[in-house]
Structures are given as C-alpha cells and as structure tokens.
Design a protein around this motif. Structure first.
Motif, short mmCIF file in Angstrom:
data_model
loop_
_atom_site.label_atom_id
_atom_site.label_comp_id
_atom_site.label_asym_id
_atom_site.label_seq_id
_atom_site.Cartn_x
_atom_site.Cartn_y
_atom_site.Cartn_z
N LEU A 1 0.83 -1.19 0.00
CA LEU A 1 0.00 0.00 0.00
C LEU A 1 0.88 1.25 0.00
N VAL A 2 0.77 2.05 -1.06
CA VAL A 2 1.44 3.35 -1.13
C VAL A 2 0.36 4.42 -0.98
N GLU A 3 0.46 5.24 0.05
CA GLU A 3 -0.62 6.17 0.34
C GLU A 3 -0.13 7.33 1.20
N HIS A 4 -0.73 8.54 0.97
CA HIS A 4 -0.40 9.71 1.77
C HIS A 4 -1.34 9.89 2.96
N ASP A 5 -2.49 9.20 2.95
CA ASP A 5 -3.45 9.31 4.04
C ASP A 5 -2.96 8.46 5.21
N MET A 6 -2.30 9.11 6.18
CA MET A 6 -1.65 8.36 7.24
C MET A 6 -2.61 7.62 8.17
N PRO A 7 -3.76 8.20 8.58
CA PRO A 7 -4.68 7.40 9.37
C PRO A 7 -5.13 6.14 8.63
N PHE A 8 -5.36 6.25 7.34
CA PHE A 8 -5.73 5.10 6.51
C PHE A 8 -4.62 4.05 6.54
N VAL A 9 -3.38 4.49 6.34
CA VAL A 9 -2.24 3.58 6.31
C VAL A 9 -2.05 2.89 7.65
#
Length: 558
Positions: free
Chosen positions: A510-518
């Motif tokens: 998972l590559v993502e900028h949404d830290m709560p999501f990550v």
C-alpha cells in the motif's frame, strides 16, 4: 530554513483588504468530478500563505482556478468567486490574469529543455515592456546566481534544483504581485528544499505575495504566515502557520493518529490484521462477498509468497531515485510504503510492477527473480496493481474494464471468441460471473453498464481496484487507492481491502499519503525519504521514529 518574521506578519495583516480572496469555490471536471467544495481563503498583501494536503486534495485545482488554467484540463468553476485586488478574475483568460499581476509556477518544473536558461527566462517575460523585462531579468539573476553563470546553458542539462530555480525565475519575469508556487520542493534533496524555502522568503521580502502549494509540511509551515489544509477538496484546517505546526491535528494528518494506529477505522488487529469488530454488519457482508470471490477462483487460487527487495537502486540520468533500498513483504500481509512527496515510493512500485528497471539490486517473489522481467511477465506471476493516476478505458463500460483484468486468465483465444465456440462461450460466462462477484464486493453492480467517464472519482478508483482483483493476484500493489476520496469513501475502501486481504490471503503493498488510513491497515511500514530507506517497522514504531518525524514534520518534532 528561516521562519517568517514578526514584522512581515504585521505588514501582511495591517494593510486592509486581501490581495487574493477566494470565497465558496466549487470546481468540477468534465461535469462529473467535484474537485473543490466551498473553499475559501485569503492571501494578504505582502503575505505568504501555504496550502497543504495529500495527493488528490485539490491543491493544484485551486491554483488552476486562480490562474485561469482550468479549461485545458477540462475543469470549470461551478460556484463561488476568485477576486484579485478586488477584481473578479474567475473565468478570465490566463493571459489576462497574468497581465493583472498573477503568475503560476507549475508542479514538476516544466522548463523548456532545449532552450537556454536566458531564453527560458525571456519567454516568461513575453509581453512585458523592454525596460521592465531587463529589470526583471536582473532581479532573477540576483536571486539565483547559479543561473547567471549558466545563462547560455540548455535548461535540460541543469540539475533538478537548478531547474526549479529557473521555473521560479521564469514566473518572476512578468513581475507579478502574486506568485503561485505548485510543489516547488518536489523531488529535491533536503539542502535544496531549505534553499528553495529561503528563496521564497526573499521573494516575499522584496514585495511579492506568495500562495504556496506543498505536501512538504516542514517547508510550507516554516515559510508561511498562514496555512490551510485541504482534504478531498475542502478546507479541513486553517490558521497561523506557526500555531498549526504545533498542533496534534497536523501531526495526525501527516503521520496518523493514535486511533488510526490501533485499527479504529477497519477493526484490524495491529499484529494479525484480524477483525475485532467496529465495522459491524457492513464488514461482515464484505467478508462474505470476498469469500465468494475467493470461491469463484476455484482451482486457480494460489497462495501468496514473500516479496524481497534487496539493494534496489534506480537512476534517471544523473538523478538517483532509489538508493540501495531493501525490505520484505511477508506473505498474506498488508505492508505500507510511505514517505514525503518525491521520496521514491512510485519509483519503487514501478520497479515491482516491471515498469522501471533497476541499475542495481534484485527483487524476488518467492523463488522467481522479477528484475529483468517485462510487466506482462510479472503480471503472469500473480502481481497486479493500481495506479496513482487512474488508468482506465474511459469510453468502455465498467464491466468491460473489469474484464480486461481477466485477460491473463483467458484461454480460448480471439478466434474461438469470434466464432462463438462452446468452450469460448462457457469461459466468457465464467469470467463475467467472477467479474460480477468482484463488482458486488466493491459496490459496483449497479454501475456495470455505465461508461467509466460518467462516474465520480471515487467510483473510478473502485473500478480500478476491481480490475486488479479480477486478475486474481497473489500480490496486489495499490498506488494511492484513496487519493481524492472523501472520508466515507476512504472508510469503505479500508473495509474492502481488509476483507479482501483476509479472505483471499493475498499480500498487499500500500502506497498512500493518508496516514490514518495507512496506520489503520498495515501490519508493517517501510518509510522512504529522498530515495533512501529511513525506517521499517510496525506502525507504532514508525510513528515514534525520530527520522520519520524529521522527514514529515521537521527537526523540532523529532
């Protein structure tokens, strides 16, 4: 990097009406995608305002609305106003907005590579009277001595930092009163980011107001008077930059909050990823649907294997995008790859998918070496991916887009399908049935007959995930799956990914900028910064790591 001084702040706020006033701005693309919703902000005369947010938040759209560049991208202002120095400029041609005193420096530098430095600068001053153009050129060379010494050199031969300086200098050639900067720190080394911050502060001291779009919260908050945080096209937070920089809210947005790290969004156990409740009936329904997808694979279902990246190095010309990066994704886990903008995340995922080749190092999936294989060969081994920028057939239906994901599993061939042979018809029914199960899992059943170009952004994201799942992967590479989604859509996506991973037993990167999501999904997190690995551990370990805090929030936070 200097922080904004008190006197400049007083000057910016004491001068009456703002230079730029955006009120209740709504922007849509192609009549379907709403990119901005009710955005309002102010840029004081002589001030610096930063707009922060992840990919898909609407930052670039905001600049396009101010600079008159929405039309070529298929966008339009649907509500609200944009006023510059009291004049409504919303919908004016870009050239007229430039003449009014607004200049934009777009993301990604975009210099004319085959022109010299001086020719690039003169192009920025096109339409400016001769004397003013000469004065502007002198100002640019004073700000950027490196460019003065390379005025006859082709822009394509400059370093990344020098090209960014040239792009800013070109923007200054029209002698703007307001300079719009879109991600000026993107892809630059730390010392160059600090230098760009100093240059922005100096430009402002010379009397030019700045609207700065940034994902680099450290630089943006240090150089700005005021800041706004955009999330999915809406202002989520705003205030004096110095105050915002010290809030738990900003730390949570850039590194994930404690609630997220315990799996509050999806009910995932941080060690096993197993559900612990909290998602209710909907999560249970998703689990059943994911189980149906797994059963539909029948004898084709295979187990995930370990992915090992060992010393991966990628170079583009003289730029090293990845430097000796090593990590491992355990079979059947969700593994996150994070880092600030320009850290090398997309480069890494492109290596894993076969789009980029390594200059050194290896990538192994189980016993197979992936480095050197073509993208289609890697896909044939059970590796599927989504893309940061949605890559779908816009004029085709949702059903047809999903079926393209089944291509690697089709055996009848073109001739058999064209002749309608019994085996081909039977296989077609099986593939359509499995695509239907995936569509039901993702809530796309009612959209199967619709053309993709008629869908909202969030629905398109789900179609792309569906296409990847239709390939029945054992390793799924998700490049920013919730960028541009609202909170409800993101929560739904998190629940879906959790159910898919658990029931199908696949591995997910998972590559993502949404830290709560990550932090709510991943069992392990790898952190890159400027192409190098700076941390690898559990979400809780990464959130406390001093190197990660420095990369996202600056040395003070560490």
């Amino acid at each position: 990097m200097p922080t904004r001084s008190g006197p400049a702040r007083d000057t910016a706020t004491a001068s009456g009406d703002p230079l730029l006033a955006v009120d209740g701005l709504d922007v849509g693309y192609n009549g379907a995608v709403r990119a901005l919703r009710g955005v309002s902000l102010r840029v004081p005369r002589g001030g610096v305002v930063a707009v922060l947010g992840g990919n898909g938040a609407g930052k670039t759209t905001l600049l396009r609305a101010v600079s008159g560049a929405l039309g070529p991208a298929g966008g339009a202002i649907t509500a609200g106003t944009v006023r510059f120095d009291g004049r409504d400029i919303g919908g004016l041609p870009a050239a007229e907005i430039v003449r009014a005193g607004v200049a934009q420096v777009p993301e990604g530098r975009r210099v004319f590579r085959d022109l010299t430095v001086e020719e690039n600068l003169r192009a920025g001053g096109f339409g400016t009277p001769g004397r003013s153009r000469r004065e502007a050129l002198a100002r640019v060379f004073e700000l950027f001595p490196d460019l003065a010494g390379r005025r006859g050199q082709r822009a394509g031969l400059l370093s990344g930092g020098q090209q960014q300086m040239l792009a800013i200098g070109r923007g200054l050639m029209s002698r703007p009163r307001l300079l719009l900067l879109d991600e000026p720190s993107l892809g630059l080394a730390p010392q160059l980011v600090a230098q760009i911050g100093e240059i922005i502060a100096e430009i402002n001291r010379q009397g030019t107001a700045v609207l700065l779009i940034e994902q680099n919260a450290v630089m943006g908050l240090r150089v700005a008077d005021d800041a706004y945080v955009l999330e999915v096209g809406q202002v989520a937070a705003s205030g004096p930059a110095e105050e915002l920089a010290g809030t738990d809210e900003i730390r949570s947005r850039y590194l994930g909050g404690t609630a997220a790290s315990t799996g509050a969004t999806t009910g995932a156990d941080p060690d096993t990823g197993s559900g612990t409740g909290g998602a209710g009936t909907r999560a249970g329904g998703l689990t059943d649907l994911a189980a149906a997808v797994h059963a539909g694979a029948g004898d084709r279902a295979v187990r995930a294997e370990a992915l090992r990246v060992d010393g991966a190095t990628v170079r583009f010309g003289g730029v090293t995008a990845l430097a000796d990066v090593s990590f491992e994704i355990a079979p059947g886990t969700v593994h996150a790859l994070i880092g600030p903008n320009g850290a090398g995340k997309s480069t890494c995922i492109n290596v894993l998918g076969g789009a980029y080749k390594v200059a050194a190092g290896t990538v192994r999936y189980g016993d197979r070496v992936l480095t050197g294989l073509r993208a289609d060969q890697i896909a044939g081994l059970g590796v599927a991916r989504t893309f940061q920028n949605i890559s779908l057939s816009l004029d085709a239906t949702v059903a047809d887009n999903l079926l393209t994901g089944r291509h690697r599993l089709m055996r009848s061939g073109v001739v058999g399908g064209a002749l309608g042979l019994p085996r081909a018809r039977r296989e077609d029914r099986e593939h359509r049935a499995q695509a239907g199960r995936v569509a039901e899992l993702l809530g796309l059943t009612g959209l199967l007959g619709r053309s993709v170009h008629t869908l909202s952004y969030g629905d398109r994201k789900r179609v792309e995930l569906g296409r990847a799942l239709c390939a029945e992967p054992t390793l799924l590479l998700l490049d920013e799956p919730v960028a541009g989604m609202n909170h409800e859509e993101s929560a739904r996506m998190a629940e879906t990914i959790t159910a898919v991973q658990r029931e199908l037993g696949i591995s997910i990167l998972l590559v993502e900028h949404d830290m709560p999501f990550v932090m709510g999904l991943a069992q392990r997190v790898t952190v890159l910064d400027f192409g190098r690995l700076i941390a690898d551990g559990t979400p809780a370990e990464v959130q406390r790591d001093p190197a990660v805090l420095r990369a996202y929030l600056g040395s003070e936070a560490a």
